[in-house]
Design a protein around this motif. Structure first.
Motif, PDB file in Angstrom:
ATOM      1  N   ALA A 112      24.408  -8.900  42.473  1.00  0.00           N
ATOM      2  CA  ALA A 112      24.053  -9.530  41.338  1.00  0.00           C
ATOM      3  C   ALA A 112      23.851  -8.622  39.947  1.00  0.00           C
ATOM      4  O   ALA A 112      23.040  -7.452  39.933  1.00  0.00           O
ATOM      5  CB  ALA A 112      22.889 -10.998  41.794  1.00  0.00           C
ATOM      6  N   SER A 113      23.578 -10.022  39.134  1.00  0.00           N
ATOM      7  CA  SER A 113      23.771  -8.683  37.750  1.00  0.00           C
ATOM      8  C   SER A 113      22.483  -9.970  36.453  1.00  0.00           C
ATOM      9  O   SER A 113      23.159 -10.657  36.178  1.00  0.00           O
ATOM     10  CB  SER A 113      24.414  -8.404  37.274  1.00  0.00           C
ATOM     11  OG  SER A 113      25.397  -9.782  36.640  1.00  0.00           O
ATOM     12  N   PHE A 114      21.811  -8.815  35.552  1.00  0.00           N
ATOM     13  CA  PHE A 114      21.109  -9.441  34.819  1.00  0.00           C
ATOM     14  C   PHE A 114      21.211  -8.644  34.185  1.00  0.00           C
ATOM     15  O   PHE A 114      21.270  -7.154  33.932  1.00  0.00           O
ATOM     16  CB  PHE A 114      19.289  -9.462  35.025  1.00  0.00           C
ATOM     17  CG  PHE A 114      19.258 -10.396  36.157  1.00  0.00           C
ATOM     18  CD1 PHE A 114      19.427 -11.739  36.779  1.00  0.00           C
ATOM     19  CD2 PHE A 114      18.957 -10.038  37.837  1.00  0.00           C
ATOM     20  CE1 PHE A 114      19.632 -12.918  37.399  1.00  0.00           C
ATOM     21  CE2 PHE A 114      19.467 -11.016  38.717  1.00  0.00           C
ATOM     22  CZ  PHE A 114      19.154 -13.152  38.333  1.00  0.00           C
ATOM     23  N   HIS A 115      21.025  -8.731  32.661  1.00  0.00           N
ATOM     24  CA  HIS A 115      20.687  -7.978  31.127  1.00  0.00           C
ATOM     25  C   HIS A 115      20.026  -8.567  30.441  1.00  0.00           C
ATOM     26  O   HIS A 115      20.321  -9.492  30.485  1.00  0.00           O
ATOM     27  CB  HIS A 115      22.837  -7.705  31.185  1.00  0.00           C
ATOM     28  CG  HIS A 115      22.918  -6.792  30.438  1.00  0.00           C
ATOM     29  ND1 HIS A 115      22.322  -6.652  28.615  1.00  0.00           N
ATOM     30  CD2 HIS A 115      23.505  -5.091  30.466  1.00  0.00           C
ATOM     31  CE1 HIS A 115      22.501  -5.407  28.039  1.00  0.00           C
ATOM     32  NE2 HIS A 115      23.283  -4.746  28.969  1.00  0.00           N
ATOM     33  N   PRO A 116      19.758  -7.273  28.980  1.00  0.00           N
ATOM     34  CA  PRO A 116      19.026  -8.436  28.367  1.00  0.00           C
ATOM     35  C   PRO A 116      19.725  -9.236  27.051  1.00  0.00           C
ATOM     36  O   PRO A 116      19.560 -10.076  26.728  1.00  0.00           O
ATOM     37  CB  PRO A 116      18.592  -7.217  27.508  1.00  0.00           C
ATOM     38  CG  PRO A 116      18.585  -5.941  28.466  1.00  0.00           C
ATOM     39  CD  PRO A 116      19.316  -5.992  29.354  1.00  0.00           C
ATOM     40  N   HIS A 117      21.373  -8.520  27.110  1.00  0.00           N
ATOM     41  CA  HIS A 117      22.293  -9.605  26.312  1.00  0.00           C
ATOM     42  C   HIS A 117      23.302 -10.316  27.216  1.00  0.00           C
ATOM     43  O   HIS A 117      24.531 -10.018  27.146  1.00  0.00           O
ATOM     44  CB  HIS A 117      22.886  -8.080  25.789  1.00  0.00           C
ATOM     45  CG  HIS A 117      21.783  -7.519  24.296  1.00  0.00           C
ATOM     46  ND1 HIS A 117      21.103  -7.948  23.115  1.00  0.00           N
ATOM     47  CD2 HIS A 117      21.987  -5.954  24.783  1.00  0.00           C
ATOM     48  CE1 HIS A 117      20.688  -7.106  22.988  1.00  0.00           C
ATOM     49  NE2 HIS A 117      21.191  -5.893  24.152  1.00  0.00           N
ATOM     50  N   TYR A 118      22.672 -11.043  28.054  1.00  0.00           N
ATOM     51  CA  TYR A 118      24.128 -11.593  28.962  1.00  0.00           C
ATOM     52  C   TYR A 118      24.792 -12.161  28.424  1.00  0.00           C
ATOM     53  O   TYR A 118      24.276 -13.245  27.694  1.00  0.00           O
ATOM     54  CB  TYR A 118      23.352 -12.304  30.763  1.00  0.00           C
ATOM     55  CG  TYR A 118      24.105 -12.526  31.437  1.00  0.00           C
ATOM     56  CD1 TYR A 118      24.473 -11.245  32.698  1.00  0.00           C
ATOM     57  CD2 TYR A 118      25.302 -13.079  31.581  1.00  0.00           C
ATOM     58  CE1 TYR A 118      24.916 -11.947  34.072  1.00  0.00           C
ATOM     59  CE2 TYR A 118      25.812 -13.833  32.823  1.00  0.00           C
ATOM     60  CZ  TYR A 118      25.972 -12.534  33.328  1.00  0.00           C
ATOM     61  OH  TYR A 118      26.795 -13.258  34.786  1.00  0.00           O
TER      62      TYR A 118
END
Length: 191
Positions: A112-118
């Motif tokens: 799964a993915s998480f990002h500050p600019h998702y």
């Protein structure tokens, strides 16, 4: 008093996000249990390139596969030095899935993915719904499929989580989201 290392600061920021947003807002009803049991393994990547991150991803996937599930149920591979651009990060997710399959772990572990600019497709960058997947640093979340299956059995409305998360964030709004993390800054200023 010892000054925390960069790695310790990255893990601390990620834990705060996990506790205040993911668990605090109940964005993932499955996260609290593994957090409380200490079953989340944090890896802060030193990778400076996609190739280095790819190698660390292989190591993290194999580590999770071999770890005792009672000790390590999930891994957060946090990579603060590479894939800061969300579109590049999003493109890398295909490589992450291919790596999982190449290691024979498809069906056992998912990424799964998480990002500050998702940013979800079809949304504006400042849309509050994007904050359901916004983390302090780019992060690949490695999950055991068996854990997901158990969690879904315990939470039959799992398919409704995404919609409930958006409703929660829309009620909270950007000022409410910011206030979750401003509390620490305000406490420091008072002391």
């Amino acid at each position: 008093m010892n000054t925390p290392s960069f790695e310790e600061e990255v893990v601390a920021a990620t834990r705060r996000w996990l506790e205040k947003a993911v668990i605090g807002l109940n964005l993932c009803p499955f996260a609290k249990s593994v957090h409380m049991k200490g079953q989340i393994h944090y890896i802060v990547s030193a990778a400076q390139s996609v190739e280095e991150l790819q190698s660390e991803l292989v190591d993290a996937l194999l580590f999770l596969q071999q770890a005792d599930p009672a000790q390590v149920d999930t891994v957060l591979l946090i990579h603060p030095h590479v894939l800061d651009d969300f579109l590049e990060f999003n493109d890398f997710l295909e490589a992450a899935d291919m790596t999982t399959a190449a290691l024979g772990l498809e069906g056992d572990i998912q990424v799964a993915s998480f990002h500050p600019h998702y940013q979800f497709a079809g949304t504006d960058s400042d849309d509050i719904s994007n904050y359901t997947n916004r983390s302090p640093y780019p992060t690949l979340h490695l999950l055991r499929e068996s854990s997901i299956d158990r969690a879904v059995e315990a939470f039959p409305e799992a398919s409704d989580i995404f919609e409930k998360n958006i409703e929660t964030l829309e009620r909270l709004g950007r000022p409410g989201w910011d206030a979750l993390f401003d509390e620490e800054i305000n406490n420091v200023k008072k002391n």
